[in-house]
Design a protein around this motif. Structure first.
Motif, PDB file in Angstrom:
ATOM      1  N   VAL A 234       0.543 -10.303   4.749  1.00 34.17           N
ATOM      2  CA  VAL A 234       0.391 -10.730   3.354  1.00 34.17           C
ATOM      3  C   VAL A 234       0.436 -12.243   3.176  1.00 34.17           C
ATOM      4  O   VAL A 234      -0.394 -12.811   2.447  1.00 34.17           O
ATOM      5  CB  VAL A 234       1.432 -10.025   2.462  1.00 34.17           C
ATOM      6  N   PRO A 235       1.404 -12.981   3.769  1.00 33.15           N
ATOM      7  CA  PRO A 235       1.487 -14.424   3.496  1.00 33.15           C
ATOM      8  C   PRO A 235       0.184 -15.166   3.776  1.00 33.15           C
ATOM      9  O   PRO A 235      -0.264 -15.968   2.946  1.00 33.15           O
ATOM     10  CB  PRO A 235       2.622 -14.890   4.412  1.00 33.15           C
TER      11      PRO A 235
ATOM     12  N   SER B 215      -1.655  -1.633   0.644  1.00 37.23           N
ATOM     13  CA  SER B 215      -1.168  -1.742   2.032  1.00 37.23           C
ATOM     14  C   SER B 215      -0.987  -0.352   2.644  1.00 37.23           C
ATOM     15  O   SER B 215       0.132   0.134   2.806  1.00 37.23           O
ATOM     16  CB  SER B 215       0.163  -2.508   2.072  1.00 37.23           C
TER      17      SER B 215
ATOM     18  N   ARG C 116      11.846  -9.810   2.664  1.00 37.96           N
ATOM     19  CA  ARG C 116      11.403 -10.621   3.798  1.00 37.96           C
ATOM     20  C   ARG C 116       9.956 -11.051   3.614  1.00 37.96           C
ATOM     21  O   ARG C 116       9.592 -12.199   3.907  1.00 37.96           O
ATOM     22  CB  ARG C 116      11.578  -9.826   5.094  1.00 37.96           C
ATOM     23  N   ARG C 117       9.109 -10.141   3.151  1.00 38.58           N
ATOM     24  CA  ARG C 117       7.722 -10.498   2.863  1.00 38.58           C
ATOM     25  C   ARG C 117       7.652 -11.625   1.835  1.00 38.58           C
ATOM     26  O   ARG C 117       6.903 -12.596   2.006  1.00 38.58           O
ATOM     27  CB  ARG C 117       6.989  -9.260   2.331  1.00 38.58           C
ATOM     28  N   ASP C 118       8.449 -11.508   0.782  1.00 40.79           N
ATOM     29  CA  ASP C 118       8.391 -12.507  -0.292  1.00 40.79           C
ATOM     30  C   ASP C 118       8.924 -13.861   0.171  1.00 40.79           C
ATOM     31  O   ASP C 118       8.416 -14.907  -0.245  1.00 40.79           O
ATOM     32  CB  ASP C 118       9.161 -12.009  -1.511  1.00 40.79           C
TER      33      ASP C 118
ATOM     34  N   THR D 200      -0.375  -4.436   6.417  1.00 36.54           N
ATOM     35  CA  THR D 200       1.079  -4.516   6.540  1.00 36.54           C
ATOM     36  C   THR D 200       1.605  -5.743   5.812  1.00 36.54           C
ATOM     37  O   THR D 200       0.870  -6.699   5.543  1.00 36.54           O
ATOM     38  CB  THR D 200       1.509  -4.594   8.016  1.00 36.54           C
ATOM     39  N   PHE D 201       2.901  -5.728   5.523  1.00 37.47           N
ATOM     40  CA  PHE D 201       3.523  -6.858   4.844  1.00 37.47           C
ATOM     41  C   PHE D 201       3.433  -8.136   5.674  1.00 37.47           C
ATOM     42  O   PHE D 201       3.362  -9.237   5.125  1.00 37.47           O
ATOM     43  CB  PHE D 201       4.993  -6.548   4.550  1.00 37.47           C
ATOM     44  N   ALA D 202       3.447  -7.993   7.001  1.00 35.46           N
ATOM     45  CA  ALA D 202       3.411  -9.180   7.870  1.00 35.46           C
ATOM     46  C   ALA D 202       2.140  -9.996   7.663  1.00 35.46           C
ATOM     47  O   ALA D 202       2.137 -11.220   7.870  1.00 35.46           O
ATOM     48  CB  ALA D 202       3.542  -8.759   9.334  1.00 35.46           C
TER      49      ALA D 202
ATOM     50  N   ASP E  19      12.501  -5.089   3.390  1.00 39.06           N
ATOM     51  CA  ASP E  19      11.185  -5.451   3.926  1.00 39.06           C
ATOM     52  C   ASP E  19      10.399  -6.260   2.899  1.00 39.06           C
ATOM     53  O   ASP E  19       9.717  -7.240   3.249  1.00 39.06           O
ATOM     54  CB  ASP E  19      10.391  -4.202   4.308  1.00 39.06           C
ATOM     55  N   GLU E  20      10.474  -5.850   1.644  1.00 39.98           N
ATOM     56  CA  GLU E  20       9.773  -6.569   0.587  1.00 39.98           C
ATOM     57  C   GLU E  20      10.369  -7.955   0.365  1.00 39.98           C
ATOM     58  O   GLU E  20       9.631  -8.924   0.117  1.00 39.98           O
ATOM     59  CB  GLU E  20       9.815  -5.748  -0.706  1.00 39.98           C
TER      60      GLU E  20
ATOM     61  N   GLN F 234       1.448   0.025   5.739  1.00 37.82           N
ATOM     62  CA  GLN F 234       2.833  -0.209   5.356  1.00 37.82           C
ATOM     63  C   GLN F 234       3.354   0.932   4.495  1.00 37.82           C
ATOM     64  O   GLN F 234       4.498   1.370   4.644  1.00 37.82           O
ATOM     65  CB  GLN F 234       2.950  -1.524   4.580  1.00 37.82           C
TER      66      GLN F 234
END
Length: 473
Positions: free
Chosen positions: A81-82, A35, A109-111, A77-79, A106-107, A38
């Motif tokens: 990832v899902p 990433s 929230r991503r998870d 970015t993490f956003a 942040d991690e 990120q």
């Protein structure tokens, strides 16, 4: 199909997520997500990125030898990832995802978003503890709350460890025929994202290297660690922090190896090995705090009232500190070492952090970010905890009047100036007696090649204490 998502746990041994995924005969695949955007937003140092990706290369090869394919995805970015992870799970036919828990906000929230996205596809997520010896929430006060003070946390941590112990998980056995592995250097999109991938030869990757460093330290230095750890010219520390930060070795492996070396688990300062164990407990404490107080991941102080401190944001003074031009040799040597190698001795981290915040009165957030942008062992919990401790805004009983004197710190911990003269080359020929107060000697020699002190420490110290006392009014 089960999928193991590697993050800051780039190892086969003692990896709970990998172990649980490999507990039966169902096929297993692995994943690592690159990433770049990120990482830049999180100020991840280029040297840390290269170190981490060099380890991913090793890990991919080792997993392939076990019959486990490692998929690499570039997700900026993490956003994003899902959705990308949901597509991969659909493509591979994944029914269960395994990963070791992240502690940063942040991690997390991503998870949480990944859990929700995969639930729609009936993919279950299993989050395990791979970053701490004892997971956050396990070490509690008598009233059932998490600790905010280190000393009682340390006592409770040692007690909890004695009560429940821990297990070191072996690397999984081969699960099929070996698979091919394409090195990262051959993947154009990785080079484009991160530039040159050649790892720094000073920091070899691999679990074998991490265990070698650990064993060498335990055999050669751990018994004298309490006496030698503060002297940067002496090889008295384990230098394992980059390997712990990337998860190439686990804290449980460190505690187990210490116990095996000594034949017991030290419980107090009177026992050899305890001082180093206590450093591992500090690491645990800061990670538990990050879970307890999520705002620590958001540039907020541990002590809310200190947000009102009138910090400076002077860009010229900050640049002089970053570049090692303060006129205080131990500070300048430490910063030049950091800039050249990506690492800094722990005593020096305290000295330079105190100088930035207590002598220059510059906001600790600038120092925290700069460290993250340079350190090969950049770790939010440890870095934030250390900076806030030094700044007087963190988890400490009475911090504001602790102001390190950079001159006496240099005289005490680099008495012959070996470290300082190595990195401040302008002082390479100065007699040891003058190295930490070099300016009179330089004037006598007619030299002006080293800057005068930026500030008068005695004056700066008084102002620093006054800043904190003003909060009490």
């Amino acid at each position: 199909m089960k999928l193991v998502w590697f993050r800051n746990d780039l190892r086969l041994a003692d990896n709970p997520a990998l172990r649980h995924a490999c507990a039966d005969d169902e096929p297993v695949a692995a994943l690592f997500i690159v990433s770049p955007t990120q990482w830049r937003q999180h100020k991840m140092a280029p040297i840390r990125q290269r170190f981490m990706l060099a380890q991913v290369d090793v890990l991919g090869h080792e997993l392939a030898a076990l019959g486990i394919p490692l998929h690499l995805l570039r997700v900026e970015t993490f956003a994003e990832v899902p959705a990308v992870l949901a597509d991969l799970c659909c493509e591979l036919g994944v029914t269960r995802l395994y990963a070791n828990q992240a502690i940063e906000i942040d991690e997390q929230r991503r998870d949480h978003a990944v859990t929700a996205a995969l639930a729609e596809q009936e993919v279950s997520c299993h989050w395990l503890n791979g970053c701490c010896v004892l997971p956050p929430g396990r070490v509690l006060t008598g009233s059932g709350e998490m600790f905010k003070v280190f000393t009682p946390f340390s006592r409770a941590w040692l007690k909890a460890l004695d009560e429940e112990g821990f297990v070191i998980h072996r690397a999984p056995a081969p699960r099929g025929e070996p698979l091919p592995w394409q090195p990262l250097a051959e993947r154009a999109w990785v080079d484009e994202a991160l530039g040159e991938l050649t790892a720094d030869p000073r920091w070899p990757v691999g679990e074998v290297e991490a265990r070698r460093r650990l064993n060498d330290f335990l055999e050669q230095a751990v018994l004298d660690y309490g006496e030698t750890r503060d002297f940067p010219a002496i090889a008295g520390t384990s230098v394992l922090s980059p390997y712990l930060a990337a998860g190439i070795i686990s804290p449980r492996q460190c505690v187990a190896a210490l116990q095996q070396r000594l034949g017991y688990r030290p419980q107090s300062n009177s026992q050899p090995g305890f001082v180093w164990l206590n450093e591992l407990v500090w690491r645990e404490f800061y990670r538990h705090l990050l879970v307890l107080i999520p705002t620590l991941s958001m540039n907020r102080p541990f002590k809310p009232e200190t947000a009102a401190l009138p910090w400076s944001w002077d860009p010229d003074a900050f640049a002089a500190w970053c570049e090692g031009r303060t006129g205080y040799p131990i500070v300048d040597a430490a910063m030049r070492c950091l800039n050249a190698t990506g690492w800094m001795h722990n005593r020096l981290r305290m000295i330079v952090a105190s100088f930035l915040t207590k002598d220059l009165h510059i906001h600790w957030r600038l120092g925290e970010d700069y460290f993250m942008s340079q350190l090969i062992d950049g770790d939010l919990a440890a870095n934030n905890g250390g900076w806030q401790w030094a700044a007087g805004t963190g988890a400490d009983a009475a911090p504001y009047f602790r102001v390190f004197n950079p001159t006496t710190q240099g005289q005490r911990f680099d008495p012959q100036g070996e470290f300082s003269r190595t990195w401040v080359t302008e002082l390479a020929d100065i007699p040891p007696a003058y190295v930490h107060q070099p300016h009179d000697w330089l004037r006598l020699k007619g030299r002006q090649d080293y800057p005068a002190p930026m500030v008068d420490h005695a004056v700066a110290r008084v102002r620093s204490i006054e800043m904190f006392r003003s909060l009490e009014k």
